[in-house]
Design an enzyme around this catalytic site. Structure first.
Site, PDB file in Angstrom:
ATOM      1  N   LYS A 101      45.679  37.911  43.886  1.00  9.18           N
ATOM      2  CA  LYS A 101      44.308  38.286  44.246  1.00  9.18           C
ATOM      3  C   LYS A 101      43.318  37.226  43.744  1.00  9.18           C
ATOM      4  O   LYS A 101      42.338  36.907  44.437  1.00  9.18           O
ATOM      5  CB  LYS A 101      43.948  39.650  43.653  1.00  9.18           C
ATOM      6  N   TYR A 122      50.326  40.773  41.207  1.00  7.42           N
ATOM      7  CA  TYR A 122      49.205  41.352  41.956  1.00  7.42           C
ATOM      8  C   TYR A 122      47.890  40.654  41.634  1.00  7.42           C
ATOM      9  O   TYR A 122      47.212  40.114  42.522  1.00  7.42           O
ATOM     10  CB  TYR A 122      49.111  42.859  41.671  1.00  7.42           C
TER      11      TYR A 122
END
Length: 493
Positions: free
Chosen positions: A241, A237
Site C-alpha cells: 500500500k 499489506y
C-alpha cells in the site's frame, strides 16, 4: 458544507473501484441515499463479464441489509428502477491497463463522462502473496491514476489507503505523503522496479524446480514478508500500500489527488442505521473469540490505543474531502481518518466493555447453555506471550510427541492437530503484533481543518456528514451498537 456536498454530488458521474468491499458499499449507499440526482455510478467489480458483474452487485451489494433504509423509502420495485438508472456495474480489474474494461465503446463512454474517481480496491491480507499484493496494491493505484488522467472531465482521484502505512512507528504520526524510494528504517533506497524483478526471478526459479501451486504461493508470501521487513514495514499489506502511494505521488502531474488513510474501520455508528457490519474487522476477531469463551490469553498492551473509526464516518470524510478538493489542479493531500488523536480508546477499555456486554448478554453454546466469559490473561510483550505458550501448550505438546515416538502404533493425530493449531496461533499473533502493541497516535490536523470547513459553511445540517471522533461515546458505541452488530450480522448469519 453538507448542502454543498449534496450539491457537489448532483449530476456527477463517479467511478468506484473495490465494490463489493465493506467501505465501498457504504460509500455507494450513502451517495444513492442522500443525492438521488447523482448522474451515474460506475462500479468496478471482479467478474467474468458485465452480466456477471450485475449479478454480483445484486447479490453482494444491493440485497444486503445495508440498503434497508433506501428499500423502505422507495419500495422494492422503485429501488430496482432507481438503481437500474443510476448504477452501472462493470467487470474489471485495477491490476491491468484501462482497468480491464473490455468493451471499447463502454470504455470511451466512461472516459468521456466520469468526473470523480474513487479507488477503494485492495487486497487486505497481511501476508498476501507478494506478486498479488504488488499487482493490486502497488500498480493498481497507478493503473487507476492513468485511467483518471484520460477522463475528459476528471476532477479528482480519491485513493483509500490505510493509516498503518506508517509501520511500527511510535509517537505522533503526521499526515505526510511518501517520497518515491523512501523506506521506514532508512536503510538504502526502495526501488519498485527491483521488487518486480525479484518476483519474476523467484517465480522462474520455483517453476524450474517444478514446485506445486501451494509451494509457490507460500514462497511468494514469504518473499513479501521478508521484503517488507527489510525496508521497515511489518507486513506485505502495508508495504505494498505504501508503494502504491509513492507511485501516485510521483506520477500524478496536475490531477488533484486525495489520499484517505483510515485506521481500523468498524461498524456504522449512525448511517444508514447503527451497527451494520460485514465480516470480522481487525479487532472484531478478538471480541468474537472472547465472547465465545475461546480467548484465555491474548498478546496486547492494555494501555495501547486502538484507533477505531466507524465506517460511515470514513465515507462522510471521503465525500466532504472530494467536494472541497475537486478541480484544485496539482494538489495532493493526505487525511488520517481515525480517533486516537481526538478521542482515544485503549485495549483495556475495549476488553472491559466486551466483558460487560457478554456478561450481561452471553452467547449461547452448541449445547444451548450460555457461555460464561472470564477476564482472561493479557500479556504485554511477545516474550511473555511465548513463555506462556511454552508452559501452557508447547511442553504438554512435547509430551504427546514423546508418546508418539515411543509408541508408534498410538494415533498421533491429536498431536498433529494441536501442533497445527499452535503454529497457526503463533503466526496470527505475529501478524497482529504490530497493531495490538502499537504505540503511535495519528495526527489529524488536515482532517480537523476539513471538519472545520464543513462546520463553518452549513451549521443547520451539521450531522449529515459527521466524521468527528469526539462525537463518539465509546461505552455506548461498543456495548449498544458495535458488539450487538457483530452478533446480528456476523455471528447469526
Amino acid at each position: 458544507m453538507e448542502s454543498n456536498c449534496i450539491q457537489f454530488l448532483q449530476n456527477k458521474t463517479i467511478l468506484v473501484t473495490g465494490v463489493p468491499g465493506f467501505l465501498a458499499k457504504v460509500f455507494v449507499e450513502k451517495i444513492l441515499r442522500i443525492q438521488p440526482n447523482v448522474k451515474k455510478l460506475f462500479l468496478l467489480l471482479r467478474a467474468a463479464d458485465n452480466e456477471s458483474a450485475m449479478q454480483r452487485f445484486q447479490s453482494e451489494v444491493l440485497e444486503k441489509d445495508l440498503f434497508r433504509v433506501l428499500r423502505n423509502a422507495l419500495g422494492d420495485e422503485n429501488l430496482k428502477a432507481f438503481v437500474s438508472e443510476k448504477v452501472v456495474p462493470i467487470s474489471g480489474d485495477i491490476s491491468v491497463d484501462n482497468l480491464g474494461v473490455k468493451d471499447s465503446d463502454l470504455l470511451q463512454h466512461m472516459l468521456n463522462e466520469i468526473d470523480i474517481i474513487v479507488n477503494v480496491a485492495a487486497t487486505t491480507n497481511f501476508d498476501e502473496r507478494y506478486d498479488v499484493g504488488l499487482s493490486i496494491n502497488t500498480f493498481g493505484p497507478l493503473n487507476v491514476l492513468n485511467f483518471a488522467k484520460k477522463c475528459v472531465k476528471g476532477q479528482l482521484l480519491l485513493h483509500v489507503s490505510t493509516a498503518y502505512v506508517c509501520g511500527e512507528k511510535s509517537g505522533i504520526l503526521q499526515e505526510k505523503a511518501f517520497h518515491m524510494g523512501e523506506t521506514l528504517n532508512g536503510h538504502g533506497k526502495l526501488v519498485i522496479e527491483t521488487e518486480m524483478a525479484l518476483i519474476k526471478q523467484k517465480l522462474k526459479e520455483l517453476q524450474k524446480q517444478d514446485c506445486s501451486e501451494e509451494e509457490i504461493s507460500q514462497s511468494m508470501k514469504d518473499l513479501g514478508m521478508s521484503r517488507a521487513k527489510l525496508h521497515g514495514w511489518p507486513n506485505t499489506y502495508v508495504f505494498t500500500k505504501s508503494m502504491g502511494e509513492m507511485l501516485l505521488g510521483s506520477h500524478r502531474e496536475n490531477l488533484p489527488i486525495l489520499i484517505i488513510r483510515p485506521t481500523m474501520i468498524t461498524s456504522t455508528i449512525s448511517e444508514p442505521f447503527p451497527g451494520w457490519i460485514e465480516g470480522l474487522r481487525t479487532i472484531d476477531s478478538v471480541i468474537v473469540a472472547y465472547g465465545k469463551g475461546r480467548l484465555k490469553c491474548f498478546l496486547a498492551d492494555p494501555n495501547s490505543v486502538l484507533d477505531l473509526i466507524p465506517v460511515d464516518m470514513v465515507a462522510n470524510a471521503m465525500v466532504t474531502a472530494a467536494a472541497i478538493h475537486a478541480g484544485k489542479l496539482g494538489s495532493q493531500t493526505v487525511y488520517h481518518v481515525g480517533s486516537s488523536c481526538k478521542n482515544p480508546i485503549t485495549f483495556e477499555q475495549i476488553h472491559d466493555l466486551a466483558a460487560r456486554y457478554f456478561t450481561k448478554s452471553p452467547l449461547v453454546g452448541r449445547d444451548g447453555s450460555p457461555i460464561i466469559v472470564s477476564k482472561g490473561t493479557i500479556l504485554s510483550t511477545m516474550a511473555q506471550f511465548s513463555f506462556y505458550m511454552t508452559l501452557r501448550y508447547k511442553l504438554p505438546l512435547q509430551m504427546l510427541r514423546l508418546i508418539y515416538v515411543i509408541y508408534p502404533w498410538w494415533d498421533g493425530n491429536k498431536y498433529k492437530d494441536i501442533d497445527r493449531k499452535i503454529k497457526l496461533a503463533m503466526r496470527l499473533v505475529d501478524l497482529y503484533r504490530p497493531y495490538v502493541l502499537f504505540k503511535g497516535i495519528f495526527d489529524d490536523t488536515n482532517t480537523e481543518i476539513l471538519r472545520l470547513k464543513r462546520k463553518e459553511i452549513n451549521k443547520e445540517m451539521y450531522g449529515l456528514f459527521e466524521f468527528d471522533p469526539k462525537s463518539i461515546d465509546w461505552d455506548n458505541y461498543m456495548t449498544a451498537i458495535h458488539i450487538p452488530g457483530l452478533v446480528t450480522y456476523v455471528l447469526k448469519k
